[in-house]
Enzyme design. Structure first.
Site, PDB file in Angstrom:
ATOM      1  N   TRP A 181       0.869  -1.182   0.000  1.00 53.85           N
ATOM      2  CA  TRP A 181       0.000   0.000   0.000  1.00 53.85           C
ATOM      3  C   TRP A 181       0.900   1.224   0.000  1.00 53.85           C
ATOM      4  CZ3 TRP A 181      -0.326   4.021   3.685  1.00 53.85           C
ATOM      5  CH2 TRP A 181      -1.245   5.026   3.325  1.00 53.85           C
ATOM      6  N   GLU A 222      -3.167  -3.158  -2.283  1.00 48.08           N
ATOM      7  CA  GLU A 222      -4.305  -2.527  -1.593  1.00 48.08           C
ATOM      8  C   GLU A 222      -4.630  -1.181  -2.235  1.00 48.08           C
ATOM      9  OE1 GLU A 222      -3.428  -1.408   2.475  1.00 48.08           O
ATOM     10  OE2 GLU A 222      -5.543  -1.146   2.977  1.00 48.08           O
ATOM     11  N   LYS A 224      -7.017   2.516  -2.443  1.00 45.94           N
ATOM     12  CA  LYS A 224      -7.610   3.499  -1.537  1.00 45.94           C
ATOM     13  C   LYS A 224      -8.281   4.591  -2.361  1.00 45.94           C
ATOM     14  CE  LYS A 224      -6.599   5.968   2.752  1.00 45.94           C
ATOM     15  NZ  LYS A 224      -5.668   6.117   3.861  1.00 45.94           N
ATOM     16  N   ASP A 257      -9.587  -2.934   1.727  1.00 40.48           N
ATOM     17  CA  ASP A 257      -9.702  -2.371   3.075  1.00 40.48           C
ATOM     18  C   ASP A 257     -11.055  -1.679   3.085  1.00 40.48           C
ATOM     19  OD1 ASP A 257      -9.656  -0.176   4.997  1.00 40.48           O
ATOM     20  OD2 ASP A 257      -7.540  -0.615   5.299  1.00 40.48           O
ATOM     21  N   HIS A 260     -11.682   2.087   2.549  1.00 37.76           N
ATOM     22  CA  HIS A 260     -11.088   2.730   1.379  1.00 37.76           C
ATOM     23  C   HIS A 260     -12.010   2.901   0.181  1.00 37.76           C
ATOM     24  CE1 HIS A 260      -6.676   1.787   2.672  1.00 37.76           C
ATOM     25  NE2 HIS A 260      -7.372   2.421   3.595  1.00 37.76           N
ATOM     26  N   HIS A 284      -8.506  -6.018   4.776  1.00 35.04           N
ATOM     27  CA  HIS A 284      -8.204  -5.237   5.974  1.00 35.04           C
ATOM     28  C   HIS A 284      -9.550  -4.874   6.558  1.00 35.04           C
ATOM     29  CE1 HIS A 284      -3.869  -3.577   5.258  1.00 35.04           C
ATOM     30  NE2 HIS A 284      -3.895  -4.858   5.562  1.00 35.04           N
ATOM     31  N   ASP A 292     -12.309   9.493   8.005  1.00 34.69           N
ATOM     32  CA  ASP A 292     -11.257   8.596   8.493  1.00 34.69           C
ATOM     33  C   ASP A 292     -11.576   7.165   8.081  1.00 34.69           C
ATOM     34  OD1 ASP A 292      -8.935   7.781   9.930  1.00 34.69           O
ATOM     35  OD2 ASP A 292     -10.248   6.999  11.487  1.00 34.69           O
ATOM     36  N   ASP A 294      -9.923   4.462   9.606  1.00 38.95           N
ATOM     37  CA  ASP A 294      -9.221   3.557  10.527  1.00 38.95           C
ATOM     38  C   ASP A 294      -9.709   3.588  11.981  1.00 38.95           C
ATOM     39  OD1 ASP A 294      -7.070   2.650   8.591  1.00 38.95           O
ATOM     40  OD2 ASP A 294      -6.800   4.812   8.518  1.00 38.95           O
ATOM     41  N   ASP A 325      -7.009  -3.683  10.515  1.00 37.15           N
ATOM     42  CA  ASP A 325      -6.224  -2.478  10.219  1.00 37.15           C
ATOM     43  C   ASP A 325      -6.938  -1.241  10.720  1.00 37.15           C
ATOM     44  OD1 ASP A 325      -4.480  -0.608   9.281  1.00 37.15           O
ATOM     45  OD2 ASP A 325      -5.149  -0.710   7.203  1.00 37.15           O
TER      46      ASP A 325
HETATM   47  C1  RNT Z   1      -3.840   2.990   4.961  1.00 38.29           C
HETATM   48  C2  RNT Z   1      -3.910   1.547   4.615  1.00 38.29           C
HETATM   49  C3  RNT Z   1      -2.765   0.710   5.086  1.00 38.29           C
HETATM   50  C4  RNT Z   1      -2.265   1.126   6.454  1.00 38.29           C
HETATM   51  C5  RNT Z   1      -1.276   0.177   7.083  1.00 38.29           C
HETATM   52  C6  RNT Z   1      -0.597   0.777   8.249  1.00 38.29           C
HETATM   53  O1  RNT Z   1      -4.967   3.672   4.643  1.00 38.29           O
HETATM   54  O2  RNT Z   1      -5.104   1.017   5.072  1.00 38.29           O
HETATM   55  O3  RNT Z   1      -3.111  -0.627   5.050  1.00 38.29           O
HETATM   56  O4  RNT Z   1      -3.304   1.331   7.348  1.00 38.29           O
HETATM   57  O5  RNT Z   1      -0.406  -0.269   6.130  1.00 38.29           O
HETATM   58 ZN    ZN Z   2      -5.414  -1.048   5.113  1.00 38.74          ZN
END
Ligand code: RNT
Ligand code: ZN
Length: 418
Positions: A181, A222, A224, A257, A260, A284, A292, A294, A325
């Site tokens: 990523w 990955e 985003k 993820d 994302h 993830h 956000d 996360d 994650d």
């Molecule tokens: C960031 C991604 C990625 C990170 C990690 C720390 O938006 O999700 O996976 O969170 O690599």
């Molecule tokens: Zn991630």
């Protein structure tokens, strides 16, 4: 209600409760090391802010500052979560000994020897991630940079990480997913969207030219939609990452993820779409909230829906690699870890306790009225009793029993980290 009574209620629906618990016990779920120290790692100056499209907020006491502290915190987490955890490390968590230091392009397996020992002693497998952020060589781009020297540096980092992933897989006897990523992108409207993407593609090609056995090392890409500070343009967009994985199925897998995507898109729906084409995918699991991506994973509707798709698409038999994650620095970090991990376990157990075949039959025979009623009634089944029993059988505390241990650890250990 007792466990036995709850079990009978599920059995009346045709669900095998014992089999559900036995299955879940064997499924690896990766625990991300980066929740414990706000994604700082050990290879750069911890007083510098994070860069590269991610950010932590909050200043709760007790951030782990050294490998020893981080490992002690992970041990606390491991004592409070049921199931089969696997470690998930970032390259920035290299452990240097005797005053040695290596830049990211020069990292070697030996810099992860301490982690291998840690995993071996606890019977854990380990996943890995190159760290393409929070480093002076982000210009701000990395693998997609127009500057050849920058790009080369990050390619060398990626290759070093393949070698390290291979070492982790060999030493621990479990496959290692290695997730690529980057936060590469631009804050404002770019003049060239194609150039960075072509360079990114070429860079990943070069990284994956490093030899590895795809059964042991599983590189992932990955995507985003945007990152903090890179709001206008993300090089590794969904279409980019998915196309890369589709065009290179023999050497990498796509990683989604669920933080994302655009807010009304759901990863639960994307899981079967991808599994119709890919033998294996990676996830993830996180919680997006407004801008956000996360926040700590909750036992919420989308987490449950993701778990249902994993279970009914055969994801627990090696087709879906599950990792957590998220990072929250505003609450007790160990509690954040434990809460999210237990919630993913809860969601998976709840999915395994669903009479999937019977519901599918209702769908396939157009009995949508009954399908709705049955799905709604499932929501008030006595799940808590089965969950507590599962925790007990894993030798881990049930709900209500673990938080006091976190408070005690905070008072004994974390408060001293000034
Ligand atoms: C960031 C991604 C990625 C990170 C990690 C720390 O938006 O999700 O996976 O969170 O690599
Ligand atoms: Zn991630």
């Amino acid at each position: 209600m007792s466990y036995e009574e709850a079990k009978k209620r599920y059995e009346a629906l045709g669900v095998d409760v014992e089999a559900a618990m036995e299955k879940l016990k064997t499924v690896p779920v990766s625990l991300h090391c980066w929740q414990g120290d706000d994604v700082r790692g050990f290879d750069t100056d911890p007083s510098k802010p994070l860069t590269g499209g991610i950010q932590t907020t909050g200043n709760y006491l007790g951030r782990a500052r050294t490998p020893e502290e981080l490992m002690a915190d992970i041990d606390k987490v491991l004592s409070l979560i049921p199931g089969t955890p696997k470690m998930n490390l970032h390259a920035s968590y290299a452990i240097f000994e005797d005053g040695e230091w290596a830049d990211r392009d020069k990292l070697e397996p030996k810099h992860f020897k301490k982690w291998v020992e840690f995993c071996k002693e606890r019977g854990l497998g380990c996943d890995f991630n190159p760290t393409f952020f929070s480093h002076p060589k982000c210009d701000p781009l990395t693998l997609s940079s127009p500057n050849e020297e920058t790009r080369k540096f990050w390619i060398e980092h990626g290759k070093a990480c393949i070698r390290i992933s291979n070492y982790l897989a060999e030493e621990l006897g479990q496959p290692c997913t290695m997730n690529i990523w980057t936060g590469d992108g631009y804050k404002d409207v770019p003049a060239d969207r194609m150039g960075p993407r072509v360079r990114y593609r070429e860079s990943i090609d070069e990284i994956l030219s490093e030899p590895y056995d795809f059964k042991k090392v599983k590189p992932c890409v990955e995507s985003k939609v945007f990152g903090i500070g890179v709001e206008a343009y993300t090089v590794g967009s969904a279409e980019f990452a998915l196309s890369y994985a589709a065009a290179n199925k023999e050497k990498c897998i796509p990683l989604m993820d669920n933080g994302h995507y655009h807010p009304t898109e759901v990863v639960s729906d994307k899981i079967p779409a991808l599994l119709a084409f890919f033998p294996e995918i990676a996830l993830h699991i996180t919680r997006p909230i407004r801008w956000d991506s996360d926040h700590v994973v909750l036992f919420d509707d989308e987490t449950k829906e993701i778990a249902k798709e994993i279970v009914r698409c055969g994801g627990l038999d090696g087709r879906v690699d599950i990792a957590l994650d998220y990072f929250d620095a505003s609450i007790n970090r160990i509690s954040a870890w434990v809460t999210g991990y237990r919630n993913v376990q809860k969601a998976l157990l709840s999915a395994l306790l669903t009479p999937a075949e019977a519901l599918k039959e209702l769908q396939d025979t157009d009995q949508f009225t009954e399908l709705m009623v049955r799905q709604e009634e499932l929501k008030t089944m006595p799940f808590g009793e089965i969950w507590d029993e599962y925790c007990r059988r894993c030798g881990k505390p049930a709900d209500g029993e673990w938080f006091p241990q976190i408070k005690e650890y905070e008072q004994k250990v974390l408060v001293n980290r000034k």
